[in-house]
Design a protein around this motif. Structure first.
Motif, short mmCIF file in Angstrom:
data_model
loop_
_atom_site.label_atom_id
_atom_site.label_comp_id
_atom_site.label_asym_id
_atom_site.label_seq_id
_atom_site.Cartn_x
_atom_site.Cartn_y
_atom_site.Cartn_z
N ARG A 39 0.82 -1.20 0.00
CA ARG A 39 0.00 0.00 0.00
C ARG A 39 0.86 1.26 0.00
O ARG A 39 0.45 2.31 -0.51
N ALA A 40 2.06 1.16 0.57
CA ALA A 40 2.95 2.32 0.57
C ALA A 40 3.38 2.68 -0.84
O ALA A 40 3.60 3.87 -1.13
N THR A 41 3.50 1.71 -1.72
CA THR A 41 3.87 2.01 -3.11
C THR A 41 2.77 2.81 -3.80
O THR A 41 3.04 3.50 -4.79
N GLU A 42 1.53 2.73 -3.27
CA GLU A 42 0.42 3.51 -3.81
C GLU A 42 0.19 4.79 -3.00
O GLU A 42 -0.81 5.47 -3.22
N ARG A 43 1.07 5.05 -2.05
CA ARG A 43 0.97 6.23 -1.19
C ARG A 43 -0.31 6.21 -0.36
O ARG A 43 -0.86 7.25 0.01
N ASP A 44 -0.78 5.01 -0.03
CA ASP A 44 -2.01 4.86 0.76
C ASP A 44 -1.62 4.82 2.24
O ASP A 44 -1.49 3.76 2.85
N VAL A 45 -1.43 6.01 2.81
CA VAL A 45 -0.95 6.10 4.18
C VAL A 45 -1.96 5.53 5.16
O VAL A 45 -1.60 4.88 6.16
N LEU B 138 7.49 6.97 4.39
CA LEU B 138 6.43 7.76 3.77
C LEU B 138 6.47 9.21 4.27
O LEU B 138 6.26 10.15 3.50
N SER B 139 6.76 9.37 5.56
CA SER B 139 6.77 10.73 6.13
C SER B 139 7.91 11.57 5.56
O SER B 139 7.75 12.77 5.34
N THR C 120 9.12 11.30 2.66
CA THR C 120 8.93 11.53 1.22
C THR C 120 7.72 12.41 0.95
O THR C 120 7.22 12.44 -0.19
N CYS D 7 4.58 12.54 2.67
CA CYS D 7 3.24 12.15 3.14
C CYS D 7 3.03 12.66 4.56
O CYS D 7 3.92 12.56 5.41
#
Length: 258
Positions: free
Chosen positions: A115-121, A169-170, A172, A174
């Motif tokens: 899900r991180a590859t889809e930016r789905d935090v 994620l943070s 990058t 998000c």
């Protein structure tokens, strides 16, 4: 029976594969039915006695643990929560259920990465929250050295993986904190997250499971102590015979028989 079902290959055929899996599990349970009945008879006099304490035939416990793992992951994808033991269609031992939900956390870690590859935090946070909640509750158990202990240690690495993904994620761009505080997310995600917060894990069932395992540990420790006392008395009886102290040897042998 031990073939791993990859969720990536299920697609539209998942329901068909579920039926085939249920058939295999029913056949495996039928093979183990006689021994399972013996276990029920042995535990009939104890309300808190653990279910299915005798080993499964042909190491079927590993197969049943994988089945629980699969069902737990599907349950998470559908509800975002941990599957209760009572929701399983078939009766499994406490160890098989724990084995399944422990190894399921590795699937949650891989789910978080995907899900991180889809930016789905939001989905990553949900996976992190559930793995953390499971780990927090598993800390109440006193796992002995063995299979469950090793799998319990593996849950820690799953939590670490989810935390690492959230950190990456943070950095990058998000806004992880906004998602954690239910800000800047859709209404469906907010509602789903609120449901998870209220009922992530079946606390009452896990508490009863913990009590059953604690009871079995007490019985195990009592049996070990009794066995060691018998060995000690037998050793002393041999020494008494060497000293030709037959009365003491007879008394010690009688204590062994008890």
């Amino acid at each position: 029976l031990r073939t791993r079902v990859s969720l990536e290959r299920i697609g539209d055929d998942r329901h068909l594969l579920d039926e085939q899996l249920e058939t295999l599990i029913l056949q495996a349970l039928a093979l183990d039915q006689d021994q399972d009945q013996e276990n029920k008879d042995a535990d009939a006099d104890a309300d808190t006695a653990p279910k299915g304490t005798k080993p499964r035939i042909a190491n079927l416990s590993f197969t049943f643990g994988d089945y629980v793992r699969y069902k737990a992951y599907i349950h998470f994808l559908q509800t975002g929560t941990l599957i209760p033991q009572s929701n399983l269609k078939h009766e499994f031992t406490d160890e098989e259920y724990l084995s399944g939900i422990m190894t399921m956390n590795h699937d949650l870690a891989r789910y978080a990465i995907g899900r991180a590859t889809e930016r789905d935090v939001a989905s990553v946070v949900m996976a992190r929250d559930l793995t953390s909640k499971v780990l927090d509750y598993l800390m109440k158990f006193d796992f002995r050295n063995g299979n469950l202990r090793r799998k319990y240690d593996g849950v820690k690495y799953a939590v670490k993986t989810c935390e690492t993904v959230l950190y990456e994620l943070s950095v990058t761009g998000c806004d992880v904190n906004a998602v954690t505080n239910n800000e800047s997310v859709g209404e469906d995600q907010v509602a789903k997250r609120a449901r998870i917060e209220n009922d992530k894990i079946p606390v009452e069932e896990l508490q009863k499971l913990c009590e059953r395992m604690a009871k079995r540990d007490e019985l195990r420790e009592a049996l070990i102590k009794k066995s060691r006392d018998g060995q000690k008395a037998a050793k002393q009886a041999i020494y008494a015979l060497h000293r030709q102290d037959f009365k003491a040897a007879e008394r010690l042998i009688e204590s062994c028989e008890k």
